[in-house]
Design a protein around this motif. Structure first.
Motif, PDB file in Angstrom:
ATOM      1  N   GLY A  95     -34.392 -21.150  44.866  1.00  0.00           N
ATOM      2  CA  GLY A  95     -33.890 -20.921  43.512  1.00  0.00           C
ATOM      3  C   GLY A  95     -32.917 -21.979  43.042  1.00  0.00           C
ATOM      4  O   GLY A  95     -32.656 -22.104  41.836  1.00  0.00           O
ATOM      5  N   SER A  96     -32.373 -22.758  43.986  1.00  0.00           N
ATOM      6  CA  SER A  96     -31.421 -23.806  43.606  1.00  0.00           C
ATOM      7  C   SER A  96     -32.103 -24.996  42.937  1.00  0.00           C
ATOM      8  O   SER A  96     -31.438 -25.791  42.277  1.00  0.00           O
ATOM      9  N   ASP A  97     -33.415 -25.115  43.086  1.00  0.00           N
ATOM     10  CA  ASP A  97     -34.117 -26.282  42.541  1.00  0.00           C
ATOM     11  C   ASP A  97     -33.900 -26.418  41.035  1.00  0.00           C
ATOM     12  O   ASP A  97     -33.655 -27.521  40.526  1.00  0.00           O
ATOM     13  N   ARG A  98     -34.003 -25.303  40.318  1.00  0.00           N
ATOM     14  CA  ARG A  98     -33.890 -25.394  38.858  1.00  0.00           C
ATOM     15  C   ARG A  98     -32.465 -25.741  38.420  1.00  0.00           C
ATOM     16  O   ARG A  98     -32.268 -26.396  37.390  1.00  0.00           O
ATOM     17  N   TYR A  99     -31.471 -25.334  39.204  1.00  0.00           N
ATOM     18  CA  TYR A  99     -30.090 -25.683  38.867  1.00  0.00           C
ATOM     19  C   TYR A  99     -29.806 -27.153  39.185  1.00  0.00           C
ATOM     20  O   TYR A  99     -29.063 -27.821  38.457  1.00  0.00           O
ATOM     21  N   LEU A 100     -30.421 -27.644  40.245  1.00  0.00           N
ATOM     22  CA  LEU A 100     -30.278 -29.060  40.564  1.00  0.00           C
ATOM     23  C   LEU A 100     -30.887 -29.919  39.456  1.00  0.00           C
ATOM     24  O   LEU A 100     -30.351 -30.976  39.099  1.00  0.00           O
ATOM     25  N   GLU A 101     -31.988 -29.455  38.902  1.00  0.00           N
ATOM     26  CA  GLU A 101     -32.586 -30.168  37.769  1.00  0.00           C
ATOM     27  C   GLU A 101     -31.621 -30.239  36.589  1.00  0.00           C
ATOM     28  O   GLU A 101     -31.517 -31.262  35.899  1.00  0.00           O
ATOM     29  N   GLN A 102     -30.868 -29.145  36.375  1.00  0.00           N
ATOM     30  CA  GLN A 102     -29.871 -29.133  35.305  1.00  0.00           C
ATOM     31  C   GLN A 102     -28.773 -30.159  35.562  1.00  0.00           C
ATOM     32  O   GLN A 102     -28.266 -30.794  34.631  1.00  0.00           O
ATOM     33  N   VAL A 103     -28.418 -30.341  36.829  1.00  0.00           N
ATOM     34  CA  VAL A 103     -27.420 -31.355  37.178  1.00  0.00           C
ATOM     35  C   VAL A 103     -27.948 -32.745  36.827  1.00  0.00           C
ATOM     36  O   VAL A 103     -27.250 -33.563  36.216  1.00  0.00           O
ATOM     37  N   LEU A 104     -29.193 -33.018  37.206  1.00  0.00           N
ATOM     38  CA  LEU A 104     -29.772 -34.338  36.939  1.00  0.00           C
ATOM     39  C   LEU A 104     -29.914 -34.595  35.438  1.00  0.00           C
ATOM     40  O   LEU A 104     -29.876 -35.751  34.999  1.00  0.00           O
ATOM     41  N   MET A 105     -30.060 -33.530  34.670  1.00  0.00           N
ATOM     42  CA  MET A 105     -30.158 -33.659  33.210  1.00  0.00           C
ATOM     43  C   MET A 105     -28.793 -33.761  32.547  1.00  0.00           C
ATOM     44  O   MET A 105     -28.696 -33.980  31.339  1.00  0.00           O
ATOM     45  N   GLY A 106     -27.713 -33.590  33.340  1.00  0.00           N
ATOM     46  CA  GLY A 106     -26.367 -33.672  32.787  1.00  0.00           C
ATOM     47  C   GLY A 106     -25.904 -32.400  32.109  1.00  0.00           C
ATOM     48  O   GLY A 106     -24.901 -32.408  31.387  1.00  0.00           O
ATOM     49  N   LYS A 107     -26.601 -31.275  32.340  1.00  0.00           N
ATOM     50  CA  LYS A 107     -26.244 -30.016  31.701  1.00  0.00           C
ATOM     51  C   LYS A 107     -25.393 -29.123  32.593  1.00  0.00           C
ATOM     52  O   LYS A 107     -24.945 -28.058  32.160  1.00  0.00           O
ATOM     53  N   LEU A 108     -25.205 -29.535  33.834  1.00  0.00           N
ATOM     54  CA  LEU A 108     -24.418 -28.766  34.792  1.00  0.00           C
ATOM     55  C   LEU A 108     -23.722 -29.753  35.715  1.00  0.00           C
ATOM     56  O   LEU A 108     -24.331 -30.736  36.140  1.00  0.00           O
ATOM     57  N   THR A 109     -22.453 -29.520  36.003  1.00  0.00           N
ATOM     58  CA  THR A 109     -21.750 -30.420  36.913  1.00  0.00           C
ATOM     59  C   THR A 109     -22.108 -30.075  38.354  1.00  0.00           C
ATOM     60  O   THR A 109     -22.543 -28.952  38.659  1.00  0.00           O
ATOM     61  N   VAL A 110     -21.895 -31.027  39.244  1.00  0.00           N
ATOM     62  CA  VAL A 110     -22.138 -30.784  40.659  1.00  0.00           C
ATOM     63  C   VAL A 110     -21.250 -29.649  41.164  1.00  0.00           C
ATOM     64  O   VAL A 110     -21.695 -28.787  41.932  1.00  0.00           O
TER      65      VAL A 110
END
Length: 438
Positions: A396-411
């Protein structure tokens, strides 16, 4: 080799804490012939061909059994199995990762293979520590998966490119980042690294973070998950910032096959994966063009890998043919078949006899595995695979990691959320253990 086997035993003890390929054409089942269905959870093209060959051999040796093969794409295999659980349409036998055992056990769908295993005359050939680790993933200590292969996470690198530029392959993470920068030539479409951002991205990032930090525990003594430890946060910020600058833009959606393709076609100088992609590299490149490398040493100077990185086969309780299913599983996990299979996919057998075969010492990636296992610097971090939600949280973390790469979520936000899910699952598990007295 004896030392390698001994170390494999010790290592596993430390750990205690593709589209669908439909039913295979075969001889029609007749009177007295039993048909069982086998699902391959990682149906890459080469593995599908290998299974067809093995099934034909099994059917020749067992003319009273017919095996119908179904290949599941790796990225949706667990979802399809859970759908089959909900609809009561499970196969007889299925490839199952160790990280799935607790989840499927909790749903009551796996068959305990102990009665068959204990009567198998080759049971002592399988590394006892691997069997013991599998038992620890089920609260009742039963054997719900028979293992046939184990892997190590490594870096594959274009050795010809490194040689041409006079660059040494990275031995620590500082030299890794430096090499990624040096080997990037965006003008000619060449990048120093390919970053997994699609399916499986979270699991790979987790393995990478622990390889950097050198931590071997997943939770602190007070139950705090170390996923969002400041050391991991700082590393992940640096690592993920490689995206687009020093890795292909397409990495944001790249899973295993796309990542391997980027490396094999000359787009990326390095990629992180396990030993199992050896076959793909061997087909696409010349021997002098690529080589395996241990993950860079941690900040503590250790070599850190994930414990219990094992795959194997399970039988579902709904089978109407448990004896036939066991005979097929036993065949796939025999020393001879393990050796044949692991030589082709490039991973480590869990059969003592197979580990003595010549190819183990002859191939570069297996020599590297032996080097790692024999190193005094080798350490293993222990992920909580005993949690029924473990793989669900990881995937389930994959989709949140994608958000990080898109700049929509910080690490920081990403890792905090990830750690919170693990901590809740751990609290729930401990409470359930107390309530049931297990």
């Amino acid at each position: 080799m004896r030392r390698m086997i001994a170390l494999l035993l010790a290592v596993c003890l430390l750990a205690a804490g593709c589209g669908q390929d439909g039913p295979r054409a075969s001889v029609p089942a007749g009177r007295g012939r039993t048909t069982i269905v086998f699902w391959n959870e990682n149906a890459a093209a080469d593995r599908t061909e290998y299974y067809h060959e093995l099934i034909e051999r099994f059917e020749r040796e067992n003319p009273d059994i017919q095996v119908q093969y179904v290949g599941l794409p790796k990225k949706v295999a667990r979802l399809k199995i859970n759908t089959a659980i909900a609809t009561n349409e499970l196969p007889d036998v299925c490839g199952v990762q160790s990280a799935w055992i607790a989840e499927f056990y909790n749903k009551g769908v796996l068959l305990n293979m102990d009665p068959y295993f204990e009567q198998w005359d080759s049971k002592d050939d399988l590394l006892p520590s691997v069997i013991a680790d599998n038992r620890r993933l089920a609260p009742d200590g039963g054997l719900y998966q028979l293992p046939n292969t184990m892997g190590l996470e490594i870096l594959w690198y274009r050795s010809d490119w490194f040689q041409q530029q006079g660059i040494d392959p990275p031995s620590d993470w500082e030299s890794f980042f430096a090499d990624v920068h040096k080997l990037t030539d965006k003008e000619h479409g060449i990048y120093g690294y390919t970053l997994r951002g699609g399916d499986g991205a979270g699991l790979q990032l987790m393995r990478t973070m622990f390889a950097y930090s050198g931590y071997t525990q997943f939770f602190s003594a007070d139950g705090r998950c170390l996923i969002n430890d400041p050391v991991h946060v700082a590393f992940a910020e640096r690592y993920l910032s490689l995206y687009r600058q020093f890795t292909p833009t397409s990495d944001i959606t790249n899973g295993y096959q796309e990542m391997v393709a980027a490396f094999d076609t000359g787009t990326a100088a390095m990629m992180q994966h396990n030993l199992g992609s050896y076959g793909s590299h061997k087909r696409a490149l010349q021997p002098e063009q690529f080589a395996p490398l241990l993950l860079p040493r941690s900040r503590k100077g250790t070599i850190v890998q994930e414990a219990n990185n094992v795959d194997g086969y399970s039988i579902f309780r709904t089978t109407k043919h448990p004896e036939a299913a066991w005979r097929f599983v036993r065949f796939l996990c025999s020393a001879e078949v393990q050796s044949w299979w692991n030589e082709r996919i490039g991973q480590i057998p869990v059969s003592r006899q197979a580990l003595e075969d010549d190819w183990v010492s002859r191939t570069p990636h297996m020599r590297l595995a032996r080097q790692a296992l024999e190193s005094d610097a080798m350490r293993f971090y222990v992920p909580p695979m005993y949690l029924p939600e473990y793989r669900q949280i990881v995937d389930g973390s994959d989709r949140y990691l994608e958000q990080v790469l898109m700049g929509k979520l910080t690490v920081q936000e990403f890792l905090d959320q990830w750690a919170a899910r693990f901590e809740k699952a751990e609290r729930d598990y401990r409470r359930q253990q107390r309530e049931t007295g297990q």
